[in-house]
Design a protein around this motif. Structure first.
Motif, mmCIF file in Angstrom:
data_model
loop_
_atom_site.group_PDB
_atom_site.id
_atom_site.type_symbol
_atom_site.label_atom_id
_atom_site.label_comp_id
_atom_site.label_asym_id
_atom_site.label_seq_id
_atom_site.Cartn_x
_atom_site.Cartn_y
_atom_site.Cartn_z
ATOM 1 N N HIS A 15 0.813 -1.216 0.000
ATOM 2 C CA HIS A 15 0.000 0.000 0.000
ATOM 3 C C HIS A 15 0.848 1.268 0.000
ATOM 4 O O HIS A 15 0.316 2.369 -0.173
ATOM 5 C CB HIS A 15 -0.935 0.005 1.215
ATOM 6 N N HIS A 16 2.174 1.147 0.198
ATOM 7 C CA HIS A 16 3.058 2.313 0.127
ATOM 8 C C HIS A 16 3.365 2.687 -1.320
ATOM 9 O O HIS A 16 3.952 3.747 -1.564
ATOM 10 C CB HIS A 16 4.382 2.043 0.845
ATOM 11 N N TYR A 17 3.012 1.814 -2.267
ATOM 12 C CA TYR A 17 3.394 2.003 -3.661
ATOM 13 C C TYR A 17 2.166 2.307 -4.504
ATOM 14 O O TYR A 17 1.137 1.658 -4.360
ATOM 15 C CB TYR A 17 4.113 0.757 -4.191
ATOM 16 N N GLN A 18 2.322 3.285 -5.387
ATOM 17 C CA GLN A 18 1.201 3.691 -6.236
ATOM 18 C C GLN A 18 1.111 2.851 -7.503
ATOM 19 O O GLN A 18 0.172 2.963 -8.261
ATOM 20 C CB GLN A 18 1.350 5.169 -6.600
ATOM 21 N N THR A 19 2.125 2.026 -7.732
ATOM 22 C CA THR A 19 2.135 1.151 -8.895
ATOM 23 C C THR A 19 2.796 -0.161 -8.527
ATOM 24 O O THR A 19 3.644 -0.202 -7.629
ATOM 25 C CB THR A 19 2.878 1.798 -10.079
ATOM 26 N N SER A 63 6.967 -0.220 -9.039
ATOM 27 C CA SER A 63 7.812 0.807 -8.431
ATOM 28 C C SER A 63 9.267 0.375 -8.334
ATOM 29 O O SER A 63 10.174 1.193 -8.491
ATOM 30 C CB SER A 63 7.278 1.173 -7.043
ATOM 31 N N HIS A 108 7.718 8.083 -1.033
ATOM 32 C CA HIS A 108 6.433 7.432 -0.783
ATOM 33 C C HIS A 108 5.595 8.393 0.068
ATOM 34 O O HIS A 108 5.799 8.491 1.281
ATOM 35 C CB HIS A 108 6.635 6.108 -0.035
ATOM 36 N N TYR A 157 2.052 10.197 1.758
ATOM 37 C CA TYR A 157 0.749 9.886 2.356
ATOM 38 C C TYR A 157 0.683 8.454 2.892
ATOM 39 O O TYR A 157 -0.277 7.718 2.656
ATOM 40 C CB TYR A 157 -0.373 10.140 1.348
ATOM 41 N N LYS A 210 5.787 11.006 4.714
ATOM 42 C CA LYS A 210 6.351 11.002 3.373
ATOM 43 C C LYS A 210 7.805 10.582 3.524
ATOM 44 O O LYS A 210 8.616 11.335 4.066
ATOM 45 C CB LYS A 210 6.262 12.385 2.730
#
Length: 304
Positions: A83-87, A90, A109, A111, A122
């Motif tokens: 959940h720390h990664y937007q893709t 990464s 990373h 939010y 962050k």
């Protein structure tokens, strides 16, 4: 985890309480506990949440994490904290970022929330060698500029006084000496402590587009160099200032709270005056004046 001697060994024991509360320290530890332990070598809290008393209540707590092998570390962290990664890619992106010579070698990373903590984080992950290079060379100033200000290192268990820890602390010190060297060249003959620390704090904002377009608080630098932070600035820059005094560049007159450039330094050549700046940011041609070289260096920093 324990706090770095940078803060704990300070003779003024009130300094820690002046700039940071225990909640922030515990929050930093909680974040580290959620990250892969293997390969995590050093970390620090920094930024407005740490230093500014009037920061936005919804601002994030900034953290830098230095690791041994970023691509491998990210693979572990992506499994541990997806959940720390937007893709899902990464770790691949990080390997590509590291392959681009001019790109800052750090992946942020934003939010991130941690169970049991009220803070939003962050955190930026950077390789140890990339961190040390930026501190010593100002290759990107992305991390080095942030670490010109007072920070609160949190050293992972087992990493205190290791060769890696010592290498980072040595580079941190060199980074501050260079910051003092920069400030000396761009200040008038006589200046007070606040002017000195303001000049240092502004380095990381030179050429920052956020300030130009109003996306950053215009009082950001003044908020950092506030009365409540002056003692800590004095502490972390005491030894770098002593180096300039020893080299006959600076003398202090604390009767009126000012520093002065020495009379001897007026006759120094530009190599002596700019000796503490990273070499790739200076020109020092024989056919240019000192003033021209100062303009050149400023523009080089703007374009980093």
């Amino acid at each position: 985890n324990r706090l770095s001697p940078l803060i704990i060994d300070c003779p003024n024991t009130t300094i820690l309480n002046m700039i940071v509360n225990k909640k922030l320290v515990e929050a930093g530890k909680k974040l580290l506990q959620t990250l892969p332990k293997e390969g995590t070598k050093w970390s620090t809290l920094y930024g407005s949440k740490l230093l500014e008393t009037n920061h936005s209540p919804d601002s994030q707590l900034d953290v830098i994490v230095a690791v041994e092998d970023p691509p491998t570390w990210h693979q572990k962290n992506q499994r541990q904290n997806p959940h720390h990664y937007q893709t899902d890619h990464s770790s691949w992106i990080m390997s590509r970022v590291r392959s681009v010579k001019k790109a800052p070698k750090i992946l942020y990373h934003p939010y991130v929330r941690v169970d049991g903590s009220e803070f939003v984080f962050k955190y930026g992950v950077i390789g140890v060698d990339d961190l040390v290079e930026d501190l010593r060379e100002w290759s990107h100033l992305l991390v080095a500029g942030r670490l010109h200000k007072p920070v609160l290192p949190i050293i992972p268990d087992g990493e205190t006084n290791t060769d890696t820890h010592k290498k980072i602390e040595k580079a941190m010190f060199q980074n501050r000496v260079q910051a003092i060297g920069y400030a000396w060249n761009y200040l008038p003959r006589k200046f007070n402590e606040r002017s000195l620390f303001l000049k240092i704090a502004e380095i990381s904002y030179i050429g920052d587009f956020r300030l130009v377009v109003g996306a950053e608080n215009p009082n950001k630098i003044n908020n950092i160099v506030s009365d409540s932070n002056m003692d800590l600035f004095r502490y972390i820059y005491k030894e770098p200032i002593d180096i300039l005094i020893k080299d006959k560049l600076l003398e202090s007159d604390m009767r009126d709270g000012h520093y002065c450039k020495t009379k001897e330094s007026e006759s120094f050549d530009k190599n002596q005056k700019m000796k503490y700046l990273p070499k790739h940011l200076t020109r020092l041609d024989q056919d240019t004046t000192y003033e021209q070289d100062l303009i050149y260096t400023r523009k080089r920093i703007e374009n980093i």
